[in-house]
Structure formats: structure tokens, C-alpha cells
Design a protein around this motif. Sequence first.
Motif, short mmCIF file in Angstrom:
data_model
loop_
_atom_site.label_atom_id
_atom_site.label_comp_id
_atom_site.label_asym_id
_atom_site.label_seq_id
_atom_site.Cartn_x
_atom_site.Cartn_y
_atom_site.Cartn_z
N GLU A 251 -48.08 -33.68 8.83
CA GLU A 251 -47.74 -32.59 8.23
C GLU A 251 -47.24 -31.40 9.76
O GLU A 251 -46.15 -30.77 9.45
N ARG A 252 -47.44 -31.67 11.03
CA ARG A 252 -47.01 -31.15 12.17
C ARG A 252 -45.54 -31.54 12.26
O ARG A 252 -44.65 -30.87 12.42
N THR A 253 -45.20 -32.83 11.99
CA THR A 253 -44.05 -33.38 12.13
C THR A 253 -42.87 -32.70 10.98
O THR A 253 -41.64 -32.46 11.22
N SER A 254 -43.52 -32.59 9.75
CA SER A 254 -42.81 -32.05 8.77
C SER A 254 -42.30 -30.68 9.05
O SER A 254 -41.36 -30.02 8.78
N ARG A 255 -43.15 -29.70 9.57
CA ARG A 255 -43.05 -28.31 10.04
C ARG A 255 -41.96 -28.22 11.22
O ARG A 255 -41.00 -27.34 11.09
N VAL A 256 -42.00 -29.17 12.16
CA VAL A 256 -40.86 -29.24 13.16
C VAL A 256 -39.58 -29.60 12.62
O VAL A 256 -38.40 -28.59 13.01
N LEU A 257 -39.54 -30.46 11.68
CA LEU A 257 -38.21 -30.86 11.13
C LEU A 257 -37.81 -29.37 10.36
O LEU A 257 -36.70 -28.98 10.29
N ALA A 258 -38.80 -28.66 9.77
CA ALA A 258 -38.17 -27.61 8.83
C ALA A 258 -37.96 -26.59 9.72
O ALA A 258 -36.56 -25.91 9.67
N ARG A 259 -38.38 -26.30 11.07
CA ARG A 259 -37.77 -25.21 12.11
C ARG A 259 -36.53 -25.50 12.17
O ARG A 259 -35.49 -24.95 12.38
N TRP A 260 -36.11 -27.10 12.72
CA TRP A 260 -34.80 -27.32 13.07
C TRP A 260 -33.84 -27.09 12.04
O TRP A 260 -32.50 -26.80 11.92
N ALA A 261 -33.97 -27.56 10.59
CA ALA A 261 -33.27 -27.22 9.49
C ALA A 261 -33.02 -25.83 9.36
O ALA A 261 -31.90 -25.38 8.89
N ALA A 262 -33.95 -24.97 9.70
CA ALA A 262 -33.50 -23.40 9.79
C ALA A 262 -32.59 -22.91 10.62
O ALA A 262 -31.67 -22.08 10.43
N LEU A 263 -32.76 -23.47 11.69
CA LEU A 263 -31.70 -23.39 12.97
C LEU A 263 -30.07 -23.88 12.38
O LEU A 263 -29.38 -23.11 12.75
N ARG A 264 -30.39 -25.05 11.78
CA ARG A 264 -28.98 -25.60 11.35
C ARG A 264 -28.35 -24.62 10.33
O ARG A 264 -27.04 -24.43 10.37
N THR A 265 -29.14 -23.93 9.45
CA THR A 265 -28.70 -22.99 8.63
C THR A 265 -28.05 -21.84 9.24
O THR A 265 -26.94 -21.26 8.93
N VAL A 266 -28.54 -21.23 10.21
CA VAL A 266 -28.15 -20.30 10.86
C VAL A 266 -26.57 -20.63 11.62
O VAL A 266 -25.63 -19.74 11.57
N ALA A 267 -26.45 -21.80 12.29
CA ALA A 267 -25.39 -22.08 12.80
C ALA A 267 -24.30 -22.28 11.73
O ALA A 267 -23.15 -22.03 12.01
N LEU A 268 -24.51 -22.91 10.43
CA LEU A 268 -23.75 -22.85 9.29
C LEU A 268 -23.35 -21.36 9.02
O LEU A 268 -21.98 -21.14 8.80
N GLY A 269 -24.15 -20.54 9.14
CA GLY A 269 -23.61 -19.16 8.80
C GLY A 269 -22.96 -18.53 9.73
O GLY A 269 -21.84 -17.88 9.28
N VAL A 270 -23.24 -18.97 11.13
CA VAL A 270 -22.26 -18.40 12.16
C VAL A 270 -20.84 -18.97 12.03
O VAL A 270 -19.82 -18.25 12.17
N ALA A 271 -20.57 -20.25 11.82
CA ALA A 271 -19.35 -20.95 11.57
C ALA A 271 -18.78 -20.68 10.38
O ALA A 271 -17.47 -20.78 10.15
N GLY A 272 -19.54 -20.71 9.27
CA GLY A 272 -19.05 -20.40 7.94
C GLY A 272 -18.59 -19.12 7.37
O GLY A 272 -17.78 -19.03 6.55
N GLN A 273 -19.42 -18.07 7.78
CA GLN A 273 -19.29 -16.88 7.11
C GLN A 273 -18.81 -15.70 8.01
O GLN A 273 -17.90 -14.92 7.81
N LEU A 274 -19.03 -16.03 9.37
CA LEU A 274 -18.53 -14.90 10.24
C LEU A 274 -17.19 -14.85 10.41
O LEU A 274 -16.68 -13.83 10.58
N PRO A 275 -16.40 -16.15 10.35
CA PRO A 275 -14.94 -15.84 10.54
C PRO A 275 -14.26 -14.96 9.49
O PRO A 275 -13.37 -14.14 9.72
N VAL A 276 -14.86 -15.23 8.25
CA VAL A 276 -14.31 -14.41 7.16
C VAL A 276 -14.48 -12.88 7.14
O VAL A 276 -13.66 -12.08 6.91
#
Length: 620
Positions: A251-276
Motif C-alpha cells: 500500500e505504501r509503495t502504491s501511494r509513492v508511485l501515485a505521487r510521482w505520477a501526479a508530478l509527471r502530470t504537472v510536467a506534462l502540463g508545463v511542456a504541453g499547455q503552457l507554450p500554447v
Amino acid sequence: MSAPAKSPTAGAPPGRGALRRNLPPARRFLAGRKQALVRLGGWSLLESAQTFLGGYCLAQALDRGFLAGQTGTGLLWLAVAAVSILGAGPPMRGVFTQLAELTEPLRDALVRRAVRQALRRAVTDPARTDDRADTGAVSRLTHQTEIVRDSFAGLVLTVRAFVFNAVGALIGLLALAPELLLVVLPPLVLGIALFLATLLPMASAQRSFLDADEAVAEGVGAVSAGHRDLVACGAQADAAERAGRLIDVAERTSRVLARWAALRTVALGVAGQLPVLLLLVSTPWLLRQGVTTGALAGALTYLLQALLPALHSMMTALGAAGTRLLVVVDRFQDATAAPVPRKVPNLNPNPDMVAEVGTPRGRRPSRTVPAVEVRAVTHAYGPDSPPVLDHLHLTVRRGEHIAVVGPSGIGKSTLAGVVSGLVAPDHGTVLLGGEPVTGATAQDLADRRVLIPQQAYVFTGSVRDNLLHLRPDATSGELTHAIGVLGAEPLVHRLGGPDAVLDPRGLSHGERQLLALCRAYLSSAPLVLLDEATCHLDPAAEARAERAFAERAFTDGARARHGALIVVAHRLSSARRADRVLVLDGTTPRFGTHDELLTSSALYRDLFGHWQHTPPPAGS
């Protein structure tokens, strides 16, 4: 018997260590396929040209055509763009053809490696011959190789698409107006850098999650396979606690994995939406700098139709398939580092002097060469697996009767395999009668010890042939004595006497074990190891067999020079009959008499207390 050993890359994050381990073989693999990579790049350059023409033709159609009142010119530029789109079929066919030249050899190489690993493990670890298959090897051979192939193919496609689309789009932006790069490039680079910074932690979290998931599956499988032993030992609560800890870790490892996945989504927003967004906000400034309307439309086309979709696909692939690929491929690596043993209290601090505690009942203590000496033995079932035996010391006197108890899967059968010489320990030394087991031939080992596993072996032939298999020169009197002392007369009589032909298919498990016990009793080997060899006998027959072997070890002439009896106990009553008991509990082993262990070992108190208050089965 200790905490899990550190992996060969201890001290480094799992993702970073996996990257270091896999980069050299990855380079070698790609270096051997340069022609396929060159052809793949050639076909992909045509995709870059298509991307370039898509935005540039639109800009020219607006600026030189429609906005300038030249409709025909505008349509001509759009026709060029349409032709480039329609011509995308042959390049994509070429891309997929070259992709197969990369993915299929990788899959074949991993299949060969998985087979080699499974065969090597079977050869080097023959003690694991129970009914459980090597599910890890099966998974690597089937499911995990397909994961690698699919993930690698998706990764190559998406990274290739982003790189060559980015080349075409950036060249197009530069051709339309260099000022466009000042707006688009900074957020794009920032988002990609943020995303790349999450890759190794994401791989580490992914590996921890997979390890925890496999640990839960293995733990639950072990509980299911050892359910009978758990009930017999009264260790249900302990097994439930261990399984609960594994589930908590998962359970703990799945939560850690979910937090890094959320940070990856932020990076995608910066690179994918901010230029437009920045492009739209900067439009007035760009117009003042002389950027045309067509150039702005072309820039939006590059971003929305080519660059950002390719970026989104690449980030998704690297974040999911990339980390999964890194973790799964790492499981195929042939790590050679041995587990690091952790020191635990020595069960016999002075191996040269045999302790006086627990002297066999009615026998004088012996200071001669012990029957068995286990010195600092460590053994694990893999380079990254926690040791089941960790720096274990054990001394068994000649003529002594030892019982080994503990929960299922704790290492009892492994200890029997190590002592018998069937399993080579990772570290430490085993001596039988003062002679090392390492380097001994099969015949030497057969002359010094006999091991009876839980699955007794009998073969088609006469009863006499089966009983004399380990000692063909035994006399008829010795054969009759062995049958009588072990209570096998009714069975031999039912089978038709010693010369009757034996059909193994007509025997129960208990009858097989009784014949195997008679065979071992007749053996000339002084040391006897019973690895749950009486689990299918009733308690009275089990007690009779253990008493017979204990007396054989102490009184049977030449065979008693280094004789002893070691019983991997199926029932706690075996511990009461033993001179001393070894308790394996996964942390610190305990060794002593029954009364001493009731004081010093909480696990032994729990096991014995539960056994003592459990009524025997009907008919026992």
C-alpha cells in the motif's frame, strides 16, 4: 533469519542502479543493429518533412494567398500540404518494418536469458524440489518478455515521433519567425527537464511497487501451500501478521508511485499547455515585431497538430512504459553479487568445545569430533533475495537427537539441504564428522549421511530391492530387524513379503514413507536427516520411528562414530522427544533443550502452548 540483504547496488536508488546496470547491455544491443537504426532514422526524416510542410504551407497559404487576395496561390500551398499528408503511408510502413528488426531480437534474447536463469537456478538450488513451480521464471519467460517487447516498441515509436516532429516543427518556427522560438521554447524545455527529473525516482517507485506486489503474491502463496504446517504448528496468527506487513508495504509503495505520477502530470502540463497559452498571450507583442498572421497560425499548427501530441505521447510512454521497461529488464540481468550477511548471535560461541547444556538423556557428554558443525552459514535463493539462513552456527554432538521447528518457509528444509550437501551455502562451512561437505563426491556424502524428504521415493521392484537400495550387502537379519524396529511388519506382510514385487502406484503416502524409513535405517550412513519424512504417519508410528533412529545413532556400532539424528519436525511432539531443539523464527535462531526454550523463545512457547492445548485428530 535476518532482515533482507542489500542488493548489489546498495546505497544507490533502485532506479539509478537499474539504469547503470542496463545501459551497457542496451548500448551493445543497439550497436549491433546500426543498420536498422539508420534505416529507421531515414524513414523518420520523411516524417519531419511532413511536419515542416504542414505548418509552413498553412502560413504561406494565408500570407501569400488568401489574405493577399490570391486564392489560387493559397489553394496551391494547401495542396502541397495535403500531398505531404497523403504521402505519409510509405514512411510509416518503413518505420514499422525497421521497428520489428529491433523488437523481435530483443524478445528472443530475453527468452534465452530467462531459460538460462531458470536452468542455472535448478542446477544450483536442487533443494527446491517441492510442488511449487518457479513462477518467477515462468512469468519472465512469458508475461515479462511480452511486456518488454511491447514497452520497447512503444517507446521507440513515441520517442522517435517526438524527436523528428520536434525537428520539423522547430525548423518551421525558425523559418516563419525566430521570435516564435523565444515564446515557445522556454516552457517546452522547462517541462521536459522537469519530466526527465522524475524518470529515475519514478523507476525506483515502480520497482518498489513491483517488488512489494510480488512479495504479497509469494507470501500469500506460501501461506496457502503451508496451510497444513501452519495449523499443525499453531502459527496462524504469525502468518497473518507477516501477510499484513507485506500488504502494508504494498500500500505504501502504491501511494509513492501515485505521487510521482501526479508530478509527471504537472510536467506534462508545463511542456504541453503552457507554450500554447504563452503564444496566445504574446500575440500582440509578436504582431508588433512584424510576425504575420499566417506565421502565428502556422505556429499554432506546429504546436497543436505535431509537437504537443508527440510530446504527450512521449511523456506518457516514458513515464509508464519506460519505467516499467527499465524495471522488468533489470530482472533479467545476471547479477553476481552475493547477499551481505548480517551478524546474529552465535548459537555456539566456541565451536571447538561442545557445550555441556542439553546432554542427551542417559548419555555422557562427548568432547570428540561433533557429528555436525555448521559454521557461519548464510544462504539465499537469489542475489537480491533475503537470506533464509544468515550467519548460522550449529553444533550437533555424536549420538544426539535434534529437532528443527519453525513456521513453514522459514528455512528448515534449506538447512537440511545445506547440512546434507545438496545445497551449497553462499558463505560458511559445513562439517560432517569433522570433514567438510564442500568438495565431497556423491558417494562420500552417501557414506556420511542419509536424507529422507517429505516426498518418499520408492520404485518398481521387489520390497527387498527397495529396502536394500542404499546398502545392498545388508544381511537378512539386519533387514528383519529394520522392518521390526520401525513397525513395518504389517505393511511388508500385506505386500507379500520382502520378495514381493512392489507397485508404487498402489501405496499411500504413509506407506511410501515407512518403506523409505526402513531403507534409511539400513543405510551405513551415520547421520540421518528426516525432513518431515514422517508427516503422513500417525503420531504413534512417527514416535516409534524417531526413537528407533535416535537409538541407532547412539548404539549401532561403527555407524555411531559420528552418528546423529536431525528431524525437521512436522509435529511439536518431535521436539519433546529430541535432546535439543533448534527454533528458526526468521530473526534470531534459538537452540537448547525443551525447558530452556520455553523460557528463552517466545515463538517456541506459542507453538508448544498451542500444540499442547489442541486435541489430537480422531483416531490418532
